[in-house]
Write a protein that holds these residues in place. Structure first.
Motif, PDB file in Angstrom:
ATOM      1  N   ALA B  82       0.870  -1.176   0.000  1.00  0.00           N
ATOM      2  CA  ALA B  82       0.000   0.000   0.000  1.00  0.00           C
ATOM      3  C   ALA B  82       0.902   1.219   0.000  1.00  0.00           C
ATOM      4  CB  ALA B  82      -0.877   0.005   1.243  1.00  0.00           C
ATOM      5  N   PRO B  83       1.044   1.879  -1.136  1.00  0.00           N
ATOM      6  CA  PRO B  83       2.010   2.964  -1.236  1.00  0.00           C
ATOM      7  C   PRO B  83       1.672   4.140  -0.329  1.00  0.00           C
ATOM      8  CG  PRO B  83       0.651   2.845  -3.196  1.00  0.00           C
ATOM      9  CD  PRO B  83       0.338   1.641  -2.392  1.00  0.00           C
ATOM     10  N   GLY B  84       2.703   4.682   0.346  1.00  0.00           N
ATOM     11  CA  GLY B  84       2.506   5.837   1.220  1.00  0.00           C
ATOM     12  C   GLY B  84       2.194   7.087   0.429  1.00  0.00           C
ATOM     13  N   SER B  85       2.692   7.167  -0.788  1.00  0.00           N
ATOM     14  CA  SER B  85       2.366   8.304  -1.635  1.00  0.00           C
ATOM     15  C   SER B  85       2.256   7.796  -3.061  1.00  0.00           C
ATOM     16  CB  SER B  85       3.454   9.363  -1.538  1.00  0.00           C
ATOM     17  OG  SER B  85       4.638   8.865  -2.105  1.00  0.00           O
ATOM     18  N   ALA B  86       1.703   8.663  -3.913  1.00  0.00           N
ATOM     19  CA  ALA B  86       1.491   8.227  -5.297  1.00  0.00           C
ATOM     20  C   ALA B  86       2.820   7.848  -5.953  1.00  0.00           C
ATOM     21  CB  ALA B  86       0.806   9.320  -6.084  1.00  0.00           C
ATOM     22  N   SER B  87       3.895   8.550  -5.583  1.00  0.00           N
ATOM     23  CA  SER B  87       5.160   8.254  -6.253  1.00  0.00           C
ATOM     24  C   SER B  87       5.741   6.926  -5.782  1.00  0.00           C
ATOM     25  CB  SER B  87       6.155   9.384  -6.020  1.00  0.00           C
ATOM     26  OG  SER B  87       6.453   9.499  -4.659  1.00  0.00           O
ATOM     27  N   ALA B  88       5.345   6.475  -4.582  1.00  0.00           N
ATOM     28  CA  ALA B  88       5.862   5.195  -4.103  1.00  0.00           C
ATOM     29  C   ALA B  88       5.145   4.024  -4.766  1.00  0.00           C
ATOM     30  CB  ALA B  88       5.728   5.101  -2.590  1.00  0.00           C
ATOM     31  N   SER B  89       4.042   4.307  -5.463  1.00  0.00           N
ATOM     32  CA  SER B  89       3.309   3.198  -6.086  1.00  0.00           C
ATOM     33  C   SER B  89       4.145   2.552  -7.177  1.00  0.00           C
ATOM     34  CB  SER B  89       1.980   3.686  -6.643  1.00  0.00           C
ATOM     35  OG  SER B  89       2.209   4.696  -7.585  1.00  0.00           O
ATOM     36  N   VAL B  90       5.099   3.301  -7.723  1.00  0.00           N
ATOM     37  CA  VAL B  90       5.978   2.718  -8.733  1.00  0.00           C
ATOM     38  C   VAL B  90       6.895   1.684  -8.090  1.00  0.00           C
ATOM     39  CG1 VAL B  90       7.606   3.247 -10.547  1.00  0.00           C
ATOM     40  CG2 VAL B  90       5.922   4.936  -9.885  1.00  0.00           C
ATOM     41  N   THR B  91       7.434   2.048  -6.940  1.00  0.00           N
ATOM     42  CA  THR B  91       8.317   1.136  -6.223  1.00  0.00           C
ATOM     43  C   THR B  91       7.561  -0.116  -5.810  1.00  0.00           C
ATOM     44  OG1 THR B  91       9.170   3.143  -5.264  1.00  0.00           O
ATOM     45  CG2 THR B  91      10.086   1.101  -4.454  1.00  0.00           C
ATOM     46  N   MET B  92       6.258   0.071  -5.569  1.00  0.00           N
ATOM     47  CA  MET B  92       5.448  -1.053  -5.123  1.00  0.00           C
ATOM     48  C   MET B  92       5.447  -2.181  -6.159  1.00  0.00           C
ATOM     49  SD  MET B  92       1.517  -0.969  -4.093  1.00  0.00           S
ATOM     50  CE  MET B  92       1.021  -1.399  -5.746  1.00  0.00           C
ATOM     51  N   LEU B  93       5.398  -1.817  -7.449  1.00  0.00           N
ATOM     52  CA  LEU B  93       5.301  -2.830  -8.500  1.00  0.00           C
ATOM     53  C   LEU B  93       6.349  -3.913  -8.295  1.00  0.00           C
ATOM     54  CD1 LEU B  93       4.859  -0.581 -11.656  1.00  0.00           C
ATOM     55  CD2 LEU B  93       3.092  -1.778 -10.374  1.00  0.00           C
ATOM     56  N   ASP B  94       7.601  -3.500  -8.171  1.00  0.00           N
ATOM     57  CA  ASP B  94       8.658  -4.492  -8.038  1.00  0.00           C
ATOM     58  C   ASP B  94       9.000  -4.781  -6.579  1.00  0.00           C
ATOM     59  OD1 ASP B  94       9.595  -5.318 -10.736  1.00  0.00           O
ATOM     60  OD2 ASP B  94       9.667  -3.160 -10.981  1.00  0.00           O
ATOM     61  N   GLY B  95       8.911  -3.742  -5.732  1.00  0.00           N
ATOM     62  CA  GLY B  95       9.291  -3.934  -4.332  1.00  0.00           C
ATOM     63  C   GLY B  95       8.384  -4.909  -3.610  1.00  0.00           C
ATOM     64  N   TYR B  96       7.065  -4.783  -3.823  1.00  0.00           N
ATOM     65  CA  TYR B  96       6.128  -5.662  -3.121  1.00  0.00           C
ATOM     66  C   TYR B  96       6.267  -7.098  -3.626  1.00  0.00           C
ATOM     67  CZ  TYR B  96       1.746  -7.130  -0.907  1.00  0.00           C
ATOM     68  OH  TYR B  96       0.808  -7.766  -0.140  1.00  0.00           O
ATOM     69  N   SER B  97       6.477  -7.245  -4.919  1.00  0.00           N
ATOM     70  CA  SER B  97       6.651  -8.607  -5.444  1.00  0.00           C
ATOM     71  C   SER B  97       7.885  -9.246  -4.835  1.00  0.00           C
ATOM     72  CB  SER B  97       6.818  -8.589  -6.961  1.00  0.00           C
ATOM     73  OG  SER B  97       6.057  -7.601  -7.539  1.00  0.00           O
ATOM     74  N   MET B  98       8.944  -8.424  -4.683  1.00  0.00           N
ATOM     75  CA  MET B  98      10.164  -8.944  -4.100  1.00  0.00           C
ATOM     76  C   MET B  98       9.916  -9.344  -2.635  1.00  0.00           C
ATOM     77  SD  MET B  98      13.801  -7.035  -4.444  1.00  0.00           S
ATOM     78  CE  MET B  98      14.088  -6.811  -6.168  1.00  0.00           C
ATOM     79  N   ALA B  99       9.167  -8.496  -1.923  1.00  0.00           N
ATOM     80  CA  ALA B  99       8.883  -8.765  -0.512  1.00  0.00           C
ATOM     81  C   ALA B  99       8.061 -10.040  -0.363  1.00  0.00           C
ATOM     82  CB  ALA B  99       8.154  -7.583   0.096  1.00  0.00           C
ATOM     83  N   LYS B 100       7.156 -10.274  -1.317  1.00  0.00           N
ATOM     84  CA  LYS B 100       6.319 -11.470  -1.241  1.00  0.00           C
ATOM     85  C   LYS B 100       7.156 -12.734  -1.383  1.00  0.00           C
ATOM     86  CE  LYS B 100       3.039 -10.202  -4.125  1.00  0.00           C
ATOM     87  NZ  LYS B 100       1.827 -10.076  -4.924  1.00  0.00           N
ATOM     88  N   GLY B 102       9.835 -13.067   0.087  1.00  0.00           N
ATOM     89  CA  GLY B 102      10.655 -13.147   1.294  1.00  0.00           C
ATOM     90  C   GLY B 102      11.937 -12.356   1.197  1.00  0.00           C
ATOM     91  N   GLN B 103      11.975 -11.400   0.260  1.00  0.00           N
ATOM     92  CA  GLN B 103      13.206 -10.617   0.102  1.00  0.00           C
ATOM     93  C   GLN B 103      12.953  -9.142   0.365  1.00  0.00           C
ATOM     94  OE1 GLN B 103      13.878 -11.922  -3.882  1.00  0.00           O
ATOM     95  NE2 GLN B 103      15.603 -13.179  -3.252  1.00  0.00           N
ATOM     96  N   ALA B 104      12.152  -8.866   1.409  1.00  0.00           N
ATOM     97  CA  ALA B 104      11.812  -7.477   1.704  1.00  0.00           C
ATOM     98  C   ALA B 104      13.056  -6.662   2.010  1.00  0.00           C
ATOM     99  CB  ALA B 104      10.842  -7.423   2.872  1.00  0.00           C
ATOM    100  N   ALA B 105      13.998  -7.276   2.734  1.00  0.00           N
ATOM    101  CA  ALA B 105      15.200  -6.538   3.112  1.00  0.00           C
ATOM    102  C   ALA B 105      15.987  -6.125   1.876  1.00  0.00           C
ATOM    103  CB  ALA B 105      16.067  -7.391   4.025  1.00  0.00           C
ATOM    104  N   ARG B 106      16.012  -7.023   0.895  1.00  0.00           N
ATOM    105  CA  ARG B 106      16.732  -6.713  -0.342  1.00  0.00           C
ATOM    106  C   ARG B 106      16.085  -5.511  -1.025  1.00  0.00           C
ATOM    107  NH1 ARG B 106      15.879 -10.466  -5.378  1.00  0.00           N
ATOM    108  NH2 ARG B 106      16.894  -9.253  -6.984  1.00  0.00           N
ATOM    109  N   ALA B 107      14.756  -5.535  -1.110  1.00  0.00           N
ATOM    110  CA  ALA B 107      14.042  -4.432  -1.761  1.00  0.00           C
ATOM    111  C   ALA B 107      14.265  -3.122  -1.011  1.00  0.00           C
ATOM    112  CB  ALA B 107      12.555  -4.750  -1.829  1.00  0.00           C
ATOM    113  N   LEU B 108      14.194  -3.189   0.323  1.00  0.00           N
ATOM    114  CA  LEU B 108      14.346  -1.963   1.112  1.00  0.00           C
ATOM    115  C   LEU B 108      15.766  -1.418   1.022  1.00  0.00           C
ATOM    116  CD1 LEU B 108      12.189  -2.756   4.270  1.00  0.00           C
ATOM    117  CD2 LEU B 108      11.703  -1.111   2.458  1.00  0.00           C
ATOM    118  N   THR B 109      16.754  -2.317   1.010  1.00  0.00           N
ATOM    119  CA  THR B 109      18.132  -1.852   0.878  1.00  0.00           C
ATOM    120  C   THR B 109      18.307  -1.098  -0.427  1.00  0.00           C
ATOM    121  OG1 THR B 109      18.774  -3.873   1.983  1.00  0.00           O
ATOM    122  CG2 THR B 109      20.530  -2.601   1.003  1.00  0.00           C
ATOM    123  N   LEU B 110      17.817  -1.711  -1.493  1.00  0.00           N
ATOM    124  CA  LEU B 110      17.912  -1.060  -2.810  1.00  0.00           C
ATOM    125  C   LEU B 110      17.249   0.307  -2.764  1.00  0.00           C
ATOM    126  CD1 LEU B 110      17.027  -4.056  -5.123  1.00  0.00           C
ATOM    127  CD2 LEU B 110      19.179  -2.814  -5.135  1.00  0.00           C
TER     128      LEU B 110
END
Lengths: 126, 675
Positions: B82-100, B102-110
């Motif tokens: 759930a993106p905190g802002s409209a601009s974070a919705s882009v990160t959600m596309l790949d970041g959330y899939s990565m987190a699903k 089990g690689q949330a830390a990898r996505a957040l580090t990036l």
């Protein structure tokens, strides 16, 4: 194997679909339609049902897919790479020099970036 | 030049500046996490606190917050989807899939590392812009500055997403609203209706907080999150760092796109982020992983959304033309300190410019560091339902807008504009041009009359600078016209519309009775402005009449289109086809027109806010808070009693202590005047 048709609700999209169906029959491959037009495609339920029936008769399948990518060219290439399609079929039309310069070209992008053969068909027959 | 830069860095060793920078950074991180606030909310909430400070401290606080809002907004996008802002919705596309996976830390580090790099590259861009633009800026005279203000408003209107006619109408209405108060040329009162309160014009904080802050709260208060299952932080920190290093070109490219998007008025972080994503996809040979956890889909956009804020500051500081909403508010702050952004800032306040640059860079690094250290705690905050946060936010925002003038009237204006802002947001009107127009209204008029008195007739139009700006003004309009015509002819298959984001569902009431009503309000407002400006003296009348005539034309077109759509009726929908089911567009069908659930909830929220304000007017702020907060929490947010009591207690103590810590006044009610 699969034949991918880049469809849009316009003459060139229709042309691509017609040619794609032929190609699918010839190659004995499944048909995959990707909508690249803005908004929704205009293929109605009946038309799709007929097409599906026709393909099933030949032992082939019909699928429709979409991508989250905003650019239609990117979307087609992504799906093509993912599915490992055999050939992409796309319709094109005449474009003036200025038109090309200002507006770019989806077809050109697909032709240059695709990792499989691309069959380009013209809607405005010469 | 290097001397000033070093002197500014040395001044940051001052503990008070460092503390402000730290407070700003922490506040920015927290506000980035809360959906809908972002940079606009961060600056709007912190701005009132800065009114009693010295300019360097105030700038350190605001820049600290602005630099990091886009660092933390990734957390909820990656962990909750759930993106905190409209601009974070882009990160959600790949970041959330990565987190699903089990690689949330990898996505957040990036994401954190890219955000940091984006902020630093943005600061470098800002530094380089100063010597490059300096000769240019110093050669500007009033005709160029006048053209720049026109350009600022119109580019914001044309470039912001959504319908261009809607953008232009919003920009023009912002201009009209900015003209409320004393005319800069003849010192006569305009649109004040004899009210002494309106004589000073509307308060920028009240307008910005109303149009953006309250509107956002009303449209999101109905969202209840929290039940959503959280993804635990998996491993992958080290892998993230290695991967980030291998994608350094994407980081730089993203940051450059971000700066460019920031410089253009009205484009902003959301569009800039989508442009960076589009670029990453377009240049990648292997596109299979995009949308399914591709690191390139995180790195570029994250780097871009942080550098956008730095890019925004370039036109704001050098030309006095804000590129986005947060910088429009920053401009307002500088003006209240008597610092005139534009050519003079380079000659007179170069140290402040460099202070901003350094603060931006340091805050970016600090923000990323804090995010790494506290990501587990931050993730917990994202699970709090928005309605619970909304109660406190309303109280803080109303208190904030009270600080500028110390008048309750500002708060009423804020709520009225909040309703209007919600209407704009829900019906797909861009709000950035509205605020940029509001800020630029007075400069526009002042530069025009300066130009008019210095030059004979239209001689000023022949100045090369003016001609260049004129070209920049006209080209996007021709471009927009071509796109419009092509879209109508449905022969737009070959358009490479790579830099356009997909339609989002930010505007649920588009094409409903509400958007017809919004167009109607615009038309009526312009008509009223036109008629009431007839009584002004010729000099005071000229600009308002020109603007309202333009507004009448554009809102008239809008109204005509809405009515025509209504008369034609919606095209009947065939049964949902196989295709529609396949591409998941079933849920995206146009929403039903008229009185929707969203509207009902938003109006209810506004009624609550009005009630709160009425309580404040009657009993004073502290008593109003102790009644409003628990009531809102229990009835609207359905929070538990214990939560409501603790929440109210903490807020009450903070409010009681605040005036002795910060230069803040609490509104006194009618009851206090009796005692």
């Amino acid at each position: 194997m699969t034949v991918l048709v880049a469809y849009a609700s316009a003459p060139e999209g229709r042309e691509a679909l017609t040619e794609g169906i032929k190609e699918a029959h010839r190659r004995k491959s499944d048909l995959l339609i990707v909508n690249i037009g803005r908004g929704h495609h205009d293929l109605d339920a009946q038309e799709l049902q007929e097409l599906e029936g026709q393909l099933i008769e030949a032992g082939l399948a019909l699928t429709i897919e979409s991508s989250i990518l905003a650019d239609p060219g990117d979307a087609v290439i992504q799906i093509a790479q993912e599915r490992g399609v055999e050939v992409i079929v796309i319709g094109l039309r005449h474009r003036s020099m200025v038109g090309k310069l200002i507006l770019g070209s989806t077809v050109q992008r697909i032709l240059l970036d695709a990792t499989c053969p691309v069959l380009a068909v013209r809607a405005d027959k010469l | 030049m290097l001397d000033s830069a070093m002197a500014a860095l040395a001044s940051l060793a001052d503990p008070s500046l460092l503390i402000m920078l730290l407070i700003g950074t922490v506040a920015g991180l927290i506000m980035g996490l809360i959906p809908g606030l972002g940079g606009t909310g961060a600056v709007a909430i912190l701005l009132p606190i800065t009114f009693g400070m010295e300019p360097p401290q105030a700038l350190a606080l605001l820049i600290g917050a602005l630099a990091v809002v886009h660092t933390s907004d990734t957390v909820s996008a990656v962990l909750l989807g759930a993106p905190g802002s409209a601009s974070a919705s882009v990160t959600m596309l790949d970041g959330y899939s990565m987190a699903k996976k089990g690689q949330a830390a990898r996505a957040l580090t990036l994401a954190f590392l890219s955000s940091m790099a984006g902020g630093i590259i943005g600061a470098v861009g800002l530094t380089l812009a100063i010597p490059l633009a300096r000769p240019l800026v110093l050669s500007f005279a009033s005709p160029e500055l006048f053209m720049l203000t026109v350009l600022g408003v119109s580019l914001a209107a044309v470039l912001s997403r959504g319908n261009i006619i809607k953008g232009v109408s919003a920009g023009l209405l912002g201009l009209i609203l900015g003209m409320v108060g004393t005319s800069p040329t003849t010192a006569e009162e305009r649109f004040t209706f004899g009210s002494l309160f309106l004589g000073d014009g509307l308060s920028l904080v009240a307008v910005a907080l109303g149009i953006f802050g309250l509107a956002e709260i009303a449209s999101r208060a109905s969202q209840r999150r929290g039940e959503k299952q959280t993804i635990s932080l998996g491993g992958g920190w080290g892998q993230g760092i290695r991967e980030w290093l291998s994608h350094w070109t994407q980081v730089i490219r993203g940051a450059l796109i971000g700066i460019w998007a920031g410089v253009l008025p009205g484009v902003g972080a959301t569009a800039g982020t989508w442009m960076a994503y589009g670029q990453a996809v377009a240049t990648a040979k292997d596109k299979r992983q995009f949308g399914k956890g591709d690191p390139r889909g995180i790195v570029g956009p994250e780097s871009a959304n942080n550098s956008v804020e730095a890019g925004d500051l370039i036109p704001t500081l050098l030309f006095g033309i804000p590129g986005g909403v947060p910088s429009a508010m920053l401009l307002g702050m500088l003006l209240t300190y008597g610092i005139q952004p534009g050519p003079s800032i380079i000659t007179e306040h170069l140290d402040l410019m460099y202070l901003i640059v350094w603060s931006f860079a340091i805050a970016s690094i600090l923000g990323a560091l804090l995010c790494f250290l506290s990501v587990k705690q931050l993730a917990k905050l994202t699970k709090v339902p928005f309605a619970v946060l909304a109660a406190g936010l309303v109280a803080i925002m109303l208190l904030g807008s009270f600080q500028e003038g110390g008048q309750l009237g500002d708060l009423w204006i804020m709520i009225i504009l909040g309703v209007f802002g919600w209407l704009l947001k829900s019906t797909g009107f861009p709000r950035a041009p509205f605020l940029i127009g509001f800020v630029l209204a007075i400069p526009l008029e002042r530069y025009y009359f300066l130009t008019d008195s210095l030059y004979e007739g239209f001689d000023w139009m022949a100045r090369p600078g003016v001609l260049v700006f004129l070209a920049i003004l006209i080209l996007p309009m021709i471009w927009a016209l071509i796109k419009f015509i092509r879209a109508r002819r449905h022969t737009n298959l070959d358009d490479g519309h790579r830099d356009e984001q997909p339609e989002d569902d930010e505007a649920p009431l588009k094409n409903s009775t509400w958007s017809l009503a919004a167009s109607g309000i615009f038309f009526v407002a312009f008509a009223a402005a036109f008629l009431s400006s007839a009584s002004f003296s010729p000099e005071a009348r000229l600009v308002p009449q020109l603007v309202s005539t333009g507004g009448l034309i554009f809102s008239g077109i809008l109204l005509f289109m809405e009515i025509r759509r209504r008369l034609r009726g919606r095209t009947p929908h065939a049964d949902h086809t196989l295709a529609e089911k396949a591409d998941g567009s079933l849920g995206k069908q146009p929403v039903k027109a008229g009185w929707t659930l969203d509207a009902k909830f938003a109006l209810k929220t506004f009624l609550w806010m009005t009630g709160f304000l009425a309580l404040t007017a009657a009993f004073g702020y502290l008593i109003a808070v102790t009644i409003f907060i628990p009531a809102f929490l229990l009835i609207v947010a359905r929070a538990r009693l214990k939560v409501a009591i603790i929440y109210t207690g903490v807020l009450y103590i903070v409010l009681l202590a605040l005036p002795s810590l910060l230069p803040i006044d609490l509104p006194q009610g009618w009851l206090n005047t009796l005692v």
